[in-house]
Structure formats: C-alpha cells, structure tokens
Design an enzyme around this catalytic site. Structure first.
Site, PDB file in Angstrom:
ATOM      1  N   ASP A  64       1.066  -1.004  -0.016  1.00  0.00           N
ATOM      2  CA  ASP A  64       0.332   0.420   0.078  1.00  0.00           C
ATOM      3  C   ASP A  64       0.864   1.121   0.032  1.00  0.00           C
ATOM      4  O   ASP A  64       1.829   1.440   0.638  1.00  0.00           O
ATOM      5  CB  ASP A  64      -0.905   0.241   1.049  1.00  0.00           C
ATOM      6  CG  ASP A  64      -1.956   0.913   1.052  1.00  0.00           C
ATOM      7  OD1 ASP A  64      -1.542   2.468   0.546  1.00  0.00           O
ATOM      8  OD2 ASP A  64      -2.658   0.767   2.443  1.00  0.00           O
ATOM      9  N   VAL A  65       0.920   2.339  -0.809  1.00  0.00           N
ATOM     10  CA  VAL A  65       1.557   3.410  -1.308  1.00  0.00           C
ATOM     11  C   VAL A  65       1.741   4.152  -0.181  1.00  0.00           C
ATOM     12  O   VAL A  65       2.647   5.196   0.009  1.00  0.00           O
ATOM     13  CB  VAL A  65       1.437   3.727  -2.762  1.00  0.00           C
ATOM     14  CG1 VAL A  65       2.216   2.885  -3.259  1.00  0.00           C
ATOM     15  CG2 VAL A  65       0.280   4.269  -2.523  1.00  0.00           C
ATOM     16  N   ASN A  91       2.126   4.907 -10.082  1.00  0.00           N
ATOM     17  CA  ASN A  91       1.583   5.454 -10.702  1.00  0.00           C
ATOM     18  C   ASN A  91       0.709   5.087 -10.146  1.00  0.00           C
ATOM     19  O   ASN A  91      -0.469   5.485 -10.299  1.00  0.00           O
ATOM     20  CB  ASN A  91       1.575   3.811 -12.101  1.00  0.00           C
ATOM     21  CG  ASN A  91       0.527   3.308 -12.434  1.00  0.00           C
ATOM     22  OD1 ASN A  91       0.270   4.401 -13.460  1.00  0.00           O
ATOM     23  ND2 ASN A  91      -0.344   3.046 -12.482  1.00  0.00           N
ATOM     24  N   TYR A 160      -9.057  15.593  -6.149  1.00  0.00           N
ATOM     25  CA  TYR A 160      -7.570  14.114  -7.933  1.00  0.00           C
ATOM     26  C   TYR A 160      -6.475  15.774  -7.897  1.00  0.00           C
ATOM     27  O   TYR A 160      -5.051  15.353  -8.815  1.00  0.00           O
ATOM     28  CB  TYR A 160      -8.204  13.803  -8.240  1.00  0.00           C
ATOM     29  CG  TYR A 160      -7.970  13.228  -9.665  1.00  0.00           C
ATOM     30  CD1 TYR A 160      -7.215  11.992  -9.009  1.00  0.00           C
ATOM     31  CD2 TYR A 160      -7.666  13.499 -10.367  1.00  0.00           C
ATOM     32  CE1 TYR A 160      -6.635  11.510  -9.846  1.00  0.00           C
ATOM     33  CE2 TYR A 160      -7.026  13.099 -12.003  1.00  0.00           C
ATOM     34  CZ  TYR A 160      -6.570  12.031 -11.368  1.00  0.00           C
ATOM     35  OH  TYR A 160      -5.810  11.195 -12.309  1.00  0.00           O
ATOM     36  N   LYS A 164      -2.878  15.977  -8.022  1.00  0.00           N
ATOM     37  CA  LYS A 164      -1.837  16.283  -9.507  1.00  0.00           C
ATOM     38  C   LYS A 164      -0.771  16.736  -9.637  1.00  0.00           C
ATOM     39  O   LYS A 164      -0.233  16.483 -10.364  1.00  0.00           O
ATOM     40  CB  LYS A 164      -3.037  15.637 -10.041  1.00  0.00           C
ATOM     41  CG  LYS A 164      -3.618  14.073 -10.146  1.00  0.00           C
ATOM     42  CD  LYS A 164      -2.127  13.080 -10.457  1.00  0.00           C
ATOM     43  CE  LYS A 164      -3.075  11.426 -10.269  1.00  0.00           C
ATOM     44  NZ  LYS A 164      -1.859  10.571 -10.183  1.00  0.00           N
TER      45      LYS A 164
END
Ligand SMILES: NC(=O)c1ccc[n+]([C@@H]2O[C@H](COP(=O)([O-])OP(=O)(O)OC[C@H]3O[C@@H](n4cnc5c(N)ncnc54)[C@H](OP(=O)(O)O)[C@@H]3O)[C@@H](O)[C@H]2O)c1
Length: 255
Positions: A64-65, A91, A160, A164
């Site tokens: 889990d990042v 990613n 989001y 990003k």
C-alpha cells in the site's frame, strides 16, 4: 525490437490494472525484470502471468503506497531478488468523490486522496531514492501525474486535481534535489486514457468515445500503450539529459 532495459530491475506501483499493467508489460518486453506492486494480490498475479507468458521475468508484491513500511519492504524485496533497483514508476492512484464542490467535500475524503496520490508518491520516492543513490549507475524514476493537475481545469474534483498538481511539482523538486545523486526523476501527465478511471459514472465505451470527440482535439482517448511509451522513454537512457520534465500525453486537450 529494442531492449533498452535488458538486465535492469524495474518497479511499478498500481501494476495490477490499467496504465500500471501496460507499463509493466512494456518494460518486460524491453528486457527488464519487473516488480509489480499494488494492494490486491489477484490482479498483480494476473499481470505477472502476462509478463511470464511472453517470456519475461518479474515478481508480484502486495504493498500500500500510503504506508512507508510497505514501500521500504517492496524495494528491499526487489533488490534481494534481482540485485538492484534501476527504474521505478510511481503510478498507483485513486480518483474518488467526483462531483463534490470544495465546500461539500468531506475532510476525510480530501485527506484520503492526498494520502494515496501525493504522500504515496512522496513515500515511494523516499524508499526508491534511498536505494538508487547508493548504486554506481543511480536510477530513473517516473511519476504518473495527470493533465488534470497543473495543466487544466475541472470542477468537482479538487482532491484529485490538487493532488495531481502536487505530483507534478513534487517531481520537479525531487528531480532538482537528486540529480546530483545520479537519480533522474520525471513525470508523465496523461489525459483521458483507455482504462476504467476515465469513465464517468454510468458511461459506456460508446458514451466515452462520443465525449472524447468533443472534449479532445485528437478526438479519442489515449491508449495505455501510448502512455507507456512516454514512460519508457523517460525511464530509458534515451532521456539521459531529461530531468524534472512533465510530459503531457493528452491528445491536445491542454494545447
Ligand atoms: N486513466 C486515465 O484517464 C488517467 C488520466 C490521468 C492520470 N491517470 C493516472 O494514472 C494512474 C493509473 O491509473 P489507471 O487509469 O490505470 O487506473 P486504475 O486501473 O484504477 O489503476 C490504479 C492502480 O493503483 C492501485 N492502487 C490504488 N491505491 C493504491 C494504494 N494505496 N497502494 C498501492 N496501489 C494502489 C490499484 O490497485 P489496488 O486497488 O489493488 O491497490 C490500481 O491497480 C493513476 O495515478 C491515475 O491517477 C489516469
């Protein structure tokens, strides 16, 4: 057929589906041994089976990042098995809570988006850089941001888009901080790409295709292979002097 990654070890997070799976397969086709990571075991095993089915080599590791321990264990496992970590593609990402205005967005949802999409990249960079900076040949890292970050505007997706944009800026900062260590860091910012993530709620493939004809100058989504080609370029020695770039692959949406 080129083999730009022969003998190199690559790590791809979020490799059980979509862009991550496509990047992992493309790296394996060009000779890398590929460590595929994500939270769910079954999709990772499917990606590994595809790699091995084409004669490639790899390893599936659940991680889990958003957890630093998982990422350090992931890098240690890759190095134990294959001897080095030469390429990393950060990613893994999530897109949740679409359609909520900032004033209506739950704090927990905001924090979760940033935890995976930004802190997840930060923690992955730390684990990868810790290893790559000790290697004589350093390494190359590609972060997956989005054209919806610094490059364009979309209402109702603040968690989001802010996340990003942070990935694009973090990429530049990390690239400057670590190029002297031999670690070359860049980003790819895809536009709408042919994975589940680019569907709006309830949309069919035909609906998405119709939307793309009006939203995207090119008139269609980008393919996973097109995005993977950009990632492989930045990760390869072809891009040896490319540092801190953010390559937008979006069919002209932000042109
Ligand atoms: N598709 C597009 O149109 C588009 C456009 C711009 C940018 N992107 C970006 O491209 C990347 C890949 O997206 P995609 O379209 O391929 O979507 P996807 O198929 O949903 O892939 C996302 C992957 O990330 C993994 N993941 C999610 N949370 C994770 C976590 N906490 N730890 C580890 N792995 C995690 C998921 O696997 P598990 O659930 O098993 O962990 C999944 O395999 C994302 O960063 C996305 O934001 C996509």
């Amino acid at each position: 057929m080129t083999h730009r990654f022969s003998g190199r070890t690559a790590l791809v997070t979020g490799a059980g589906s979509g862009i991550g799976r496509g990047v992992a397969l493309a790296l394996a086709r060009e000779g890398a041994q590929v460590v595929v990571a994500g939270r769910r075991r079954d999709p990772l095993d499917e990606t590994l089976a595809l790699i091995e089915g084409e004669g490639g080599k790899g390893l599936a590791v659940t991680a889990d990042v958003s957890r630093a321990d998982d990422l350090h264990a992931l890098v240690a496992t890759a190095v134990d098995r294959f001897g080095s970590l030469d390429v990393a593609v950060n990613n893994a990402g999530i897109l949740e809570g679409r359609g909520k205005a900032v004033g209506d967005l739950a704090e927990a949802d905001w924090r979760r988006m940033l935890d995976v999409n930004v802190t997840g990249v930060f923690l992955a960079l730390q684990a990868e850089i810790a290893r790559m900076r000790t290697q004589p040949d350093g390494g190359a890292i590609v972060n997956i941001a989005s054209r919806l970050g610094v490059h364009s505007r979309l209402p109702g997706a603040a968690g989001y888009t802010a996340g990003k944009a942070a990935v694009s800026v973090l990429t530049r900062a990390a690239a400057l901080d670590h190029i002297a260590d031999g670690v070359r860091i860049n980003a790819v910012s895809p536009g709408a790409t042919a994975t589940d993530m680019s569907f709006r709620d309830g949309e069919s493939e035909a609906d998405r295709a119709a939307r793309m004809r009006t939203e995207v100058p090119l008139g269609r989504v980008s393919t996973v292979a097109e995005v993977a080609a950009a990632v492989l370029y930045l990760a390869s020695d072809d891009a040896a002097s490319v540092v801190g770039a953010d390559l937008v692959i979006d069919g002209g949406s932000t042109a």
